[in-house]
Design an enzyme around this catalytic site. Structure first.
Site, short mmCIF file in Angstrom:
data_model
loop_
_atom_site.label_atom_id
_atom_site.label_comp_id
_atom_site.label_asym_id
_atom_site.label_seq_id
_atom_site.Cartn_x
_atom_site.Cartn_y
_atom_site.Cartn_z
CB SER A 49 41.59 43.41 35.71
OG SER A 49 42.99 43.28 35.91
CE LYS A 52 44.16 42.08 32.22
NZ LYS A 52 44.28 42.68 33.57
CB SER A 113 42.70 38.84 34.93
OG SER A 113 42.67 40.25 34.87
CE LYS A 235 39.54 40.66 33.20
NZ LYS A 235 39.70 40.25 34.61
#
Length: 429
Positions: A49, A52, A113, A235
């Site tokens: 992730s 992202k 997320s 993140k």
């Protein structure tokens, strides 16, 4: 991000100065791109992730370009809905055919997320996730990333996308980047869109009237399990392929670091949040304790061996040069005296003999000054980040009038003639 995770068997890690237990890791200072620590930083690995961050970059860019707006409502597609209700993935359930604002979807993505919300953002920007993936890879090239491969907007493995993975990608592909490129993406995201941390720093938030709260997967934020002073992003990422990953950032005073760990483990070689955030804390503490911004060369610094440049066709035959501003760098403690000046002359400003041609303005740039430390093994993210300051002229030099130039030419002619005669006479003797 996948909520459940199969623990991988322990493995041996190569020794390094911090003994970071991860397949790859890096720490940088983002304003200068200075690499403070690196381990296997150029190998492309799964990023889960952390993908992202590129979706966030393209979202902020679309907002800036007024292609979409925060209060714009996006109708949820059947694809985004199906992914959003998968409880095995990190998600906020979204109703198909119902409107949600871009701001709501962004907060779900940045804080929790949420994968369905991420797909909805990609569709809002590009019309389809497939076209959005093309934008992701094009933007990566534009930003100067070197090792990257984006296959979807979320970072999930394509097999988790219900058979609706983006056209042109394989059914079991997953996005990859190197730690170095991941850090560069994070640095560009924070530089170009600093408001990103206003959301990534939120520990918990309600989503509409749904029960409970979205809890940030970045557990180093204030009030969460691995709280660390100064952390405000950025993140996490977890898949079976990538392991536990984290791009973190923290600020102490005016000094900020960005860290990346990929497939991080704890001290027992087990994939865990203790490993992911523990290894990050280890890097951050090393960074804050050992590095700081220092002025290496002051304003108006005169470079040894380059204190002036020759001038042709001017009233004066040379002009002095100096730095326009101080040159400050991220310096490791004890290495303040290890830097040497590196002057780079702008060759477009001089002739083949390295001379300037009058007229010359005061404070006209003639080159740049950088600093080099032979003890520095890590360097910078790229040449674009290499800190430098302008080297400029200290005064103007007017062009000499035609009579002065003529007399110089005449003087030069007789000087050359006398030299020739003198050499001939010496030959006779």
């Amino acid at each position: 991000m996948i909520v459940s995770f199969i623990q991988l068997p322990g493995q041996a890690f190569a020794d390094d100065q911090l003994d970071i237990h991860a397949d790859a890791a890096i720490m940088i200072e983002p304003t200068t791109g200075k690499i403070l620590y690196a381990k296997n930083a150029d190998e492309p690995l799964g990023i889960a992730s952390m993908t992202k961050m590129m979706t966030e970059y393209l979202l902020f860019e679309a907002i800036k370009d007024k292609k979409i707006s925060w209060d714009q409502e996006e109708m949820i597609s059947e694809y985004a809905h199906k992914v959003s209700v998968d409880t095995q993935l990190s998600n906020i359930a979204l109703n198909a055919g119902k409107p949600y604002t871009v701001k709501e979807l962004y907060e779900a993505m940045a804080i929790y997320s949420a994968n369905g919300a991420t797909i909805a953002i990609a569709e809002a920007i590009a019309g389809s996730e497939a076209k959005f993936v093309e934008m992701m890879n094009a933007k990566a090239e534009e930003l100067g990333l070197e090792q990257y491969h984006f296959v979807n907007s979320t970072g999930l493995n394509n097999r988790d996308l219900k058979g609706m993975h983006p056209k042109g990608t394989k059914a079991d592909e997953e996005s990859t980047m190197s730690a170095k490129s991941t850090a560069m993406l994070a640095a560009r995201l924070m530089k170009d869109f600093p408001d990103v941390t206003e959301t990534t720093s939120i520990p918990k938030k309600r989503f509409r009237d749904l029960p409970g709260e979205m809890k940030n997967w970045n557990k180093m934020l204030p009030s969460l399990e691995f709280e660390y002073d100064g952390v405000d992003g950025l993140k996490t990422g977890t898949t079976d392929f990538a392991g536990r990953c984290f791009t973190g950032t923290a600020k102490r005073g005016d000094f900020r670091v960005i860290t990346v760990v990929m497939n991080a483990k704890d001290d027992n070689g087990v994939s865990s949040d203790q490993g992911r955030f523990g290894q990050t804390k280890k890097m951050m503490e090393y960074g804050f304790e050992n590095f700081s911004m220092k002025e290496i060369f002051p304003k108006n610094y005169k470079i040894k061996g380059h204190k002036s440049l020759k001038v042709v066709k001017g009233k004066e035959k040379s002009v002095k040069i100096q730095t326009e501003k101080p040159l400050s760098l991220i310096v490791k403690k004890g290495e303040e005296e290890s830097y040497q000046p590196v002057f780079k002359l702008d060759k477009s400003k001089v002739n083949k003999e390295g001379e300037l041609t009058a007229p010359i303005k005061k404070n006209e740039q003639v080159g740049t000054l950088e600093a080099q430390n032979k003890n520095d093994e890590n360097g910078y993210l790229s040449k674009d980040f290499q800190p430098s300051v302008k080297v400029v002229t200290t005064n103007e030099v007017e062009k000499a009038n035609w009579f002065v130039l003529m007399m110089r030419n005449v003087g030069g002619f007789f000087s050359d003639l006398w030299t020739s005669v003198s050499d001939t006479v010496k030959g006779w003797l």
